[in-house]
Design a protein around this motif. Structure first.
Motif, PDB file in Angstrom:
ATOM      1  N   CYS A   1      66.296  15.768 -13.468  1.00 40.66           N
ATOM      2  CA  CYS A   1      66.674  15.687 -12.053  1.00 40.66           C
ATOM      3  C   CYS A   1      67.393  16.937 -11.577  1.00 40.66           C
ATOM      4  O   CYS A   1      67.323  17.294 -10.391  1.00 40.66           O
ATOM      5  CB  CYS A   1      67.529  14.445 -11.811  1.00 40.66           C
ATOM      6  SG  CYS A   1      69.045  14.392 -12.800  1.00 40.66           S
TER       7      CYS A   1
ATOM      8  N   ASP B   1      63.037  11.576 -13.564  1.00 39.68           N
ATOM      9  CA  ASP B   1      61.845  12.342 -13.195  1.00 39.68           C
ATOM     10  C   ASP B   1      61.554  12.284 -11.700  1.00 39.68           C
ATOM     11  O   ASP B   1      61.234  13.302 -11.078  1.00 39.68           O
ATOM     12  CB  ASP B   1      60.632  11.821 -13.971  1.00 39.68           C
ATOM     13  CG  ASP B   1      60.677  12.191 -15.452  1.00 39.68           C
ATOM     14  OD1 ASP B   1      61.338  13.194 -15.783  1.00 39.68           O
ATOM     15  OD2 ASP B   1      60.057  11.489 -16.260  1.00 39.68           O
ATOM     16  N   SER B   2      61.639  11.090 -11.111  1.00 39.30           N
ATOM     17  CA  SER B   2      61.268  10.950  -9.699  1.00 39.30           C
ATOM     18  C   SER B   2      62.247  11.666  -8.786  1.00 39.30           C
ATOM     19  O   SER B   2      61.846  12.299  -7.798  1.00 39.30           O
ATOM     20  CB  SER B   2      61.159   9.472  -9.321  1.00 39.30           C
ATOM     21  OG  SER B   2      62.405   8.801  -9.453  1.00 39.30           O
TER      22      SER B   2
ATOM     23  N   MET C   1      61.488  15.321  -8.825  1.00 39.43           N
ATOM     24  CA  MET C   1      60.344  15.725  -8.012  1.00 39.43           C
ATOM     25  C   MET C   1      60.754  15.965  -6.559  1.00 39.43           C
ATOM     26  O   MET C   1      60.334  16.955  -5.934  1.00 39.43           O
ATOM     27  CB  MET C   1      59.251  14.661  -8.080  1.00 39.43           C
ATOM     28  CG  MET C   1      58.480  14.647  -9.390  1.00 39.43           C
ATOM     29  SD  MET C   1      56.987  13.612  -9.320  1.00 39.43           S
ATOM     30  CE  MET C   1      57.708  11.993  -9.062  1.00 39.43           C
TER      31      MET C   1
ATOM     32  N   ARG D   1      62.846  19.113  -6.257  1.00 35.56           N
ATOM     33  CA  ARG D   1      62.016  20.325  -6.328  1.00 35.56           C
ATOM     34  C   ARG D   1      61.303  20.571  -5.000  1.00 35.56           C
ATOM     35  O   ARG D   1      61.201  21.710  -4.529  1.00 35.56           O
ATOM     36  CB  ARG D   1      61.010  20.207  -7.467  1.00 35.56           C
ATOM     37  CG  ARG D   1      60.230  21.491  -7.754  1.00 35.56           C
ATOM     38  CD  ARG D   1      59.378  21.350  -9.000  1.00 35.56           C
ATOM     39  NE  ARG D   1      60.192  21.149 -10.190  1.00 35.56           N
ATOM     40  CZ  ARG D   1      60.737  22.107 -10.909  1.00 35.56           C
ATOM     41  NH1 ARG D   1      60.571  23.380 -10.556  1.00 35.56           N
ATOM     42  NH2 ARG D   1      61.458  21.816 -11.975  1.00 35.56           N
TER      43      ARG D   1
END
Length: 229
Positions: free
Chosen positions: A88, A214-215, A218, A221
């Motif tokens: 993250c 992870d989410s 994303m 980013r």
């Protein structure tokens, strides 16, 4: 750029001292430094409100604040030691000097990670440490989020003033418009509720935490998509 953390941080004053010590080490234009200065302001605001009745349970909130900050500082220490931060946090650390990224994007990327990932996990950490139900922190959770929202508004005004030539450009408006602090706060509390139900299902708990890492990364980013040529 940063020294490694040698002693455990146990109080809000120690958090502030560590963050103040780190601040001069971030060079101009460093995206992590942009977020760091904003987060230091939040932490100082929390500290100022711990003794004035703003929080329903200031002792528990102080524990939450330390554990909350500790997740960001762990990412700082990992980067300083040449290790990869959690997924993250990787976008902000990897793209901290990316050309074409507006400083406000770095601030919001860090806020996204810290609110949607670190804050709900810090609530769960605090509940476990104090032997409490996470719901017992709900009132103070929303109060600390109110302080985050206050600082976010200030940061938007400071980093994207009326005179900024990029203020009305379509790429920047598109990127910044995709993120809302209100939605981030709501999503973070939903995560608390989900993790509370999974406390006694460790495999499912760990799977949700890993997916969250992870989410959130994303979205963080995507917030760092270059908007300048």
């Amino acid at each position: 750029m940063t020294e490694l953390l040698q002693e455990p941080i146990l109080t809000v004053d120690q958090v502030i001292a560590r963050m103040r010590g780190l601040a001069p080490g971030f060079p101009p234009g460093d995206g992590v430094g942009v977020f760091h200065r904003m987060y230091l302001t939040v932490t100082e605001l929390v500290d100022a409100r711990l003794g004035d009745g703003y929080f329903a349970d200031p002792a528990a909130l102080a524990t939450l604040d330390v554990l909350f900050a500790g997740r960001y500082l762990a990412a700082v220490d990992a980067d300083a030691a040449g290790r990869r931060p959690p997924a993250c946090w990787r976008p902000l650390f990897e793209l901290r000097r990316r050309p074409g990224v507006h400083p406000l994007q770095a601030a919001l990327s860090g806020m996204n990670t810290h609110i949607e990932h670190d804050l709900p996990l810090a609530v769960m950490d605090t509940a476990a440490r104090l032997g409490r139900d996470p719901l017992s922190f709900e009132a103070d959770y929303h109060r600390i989020n109110d302080l985050l929202a206050q600082v976010e508004a200030q940061v938007r005004a400071e980093l994207l003033p009326e005179s900024d030539p990029l203020r009305l450009t379509e790429p920047l408006l598109h990127v910044l418009g995709a993120w809302s602090i209100d939605r981030a706060r709501a999503a973070a509390w939903a995560t608390v509720l989900a993790l509370r139900e999974l406390r006694h299902a460790p495999l499912a708990y760990r799977a949700v935490v890993a997916a969250l890492d992870d989410s959130v990364g994303m979205v963080s980013r995507a917030l760092l998509t270059p908007v300048e040529g």
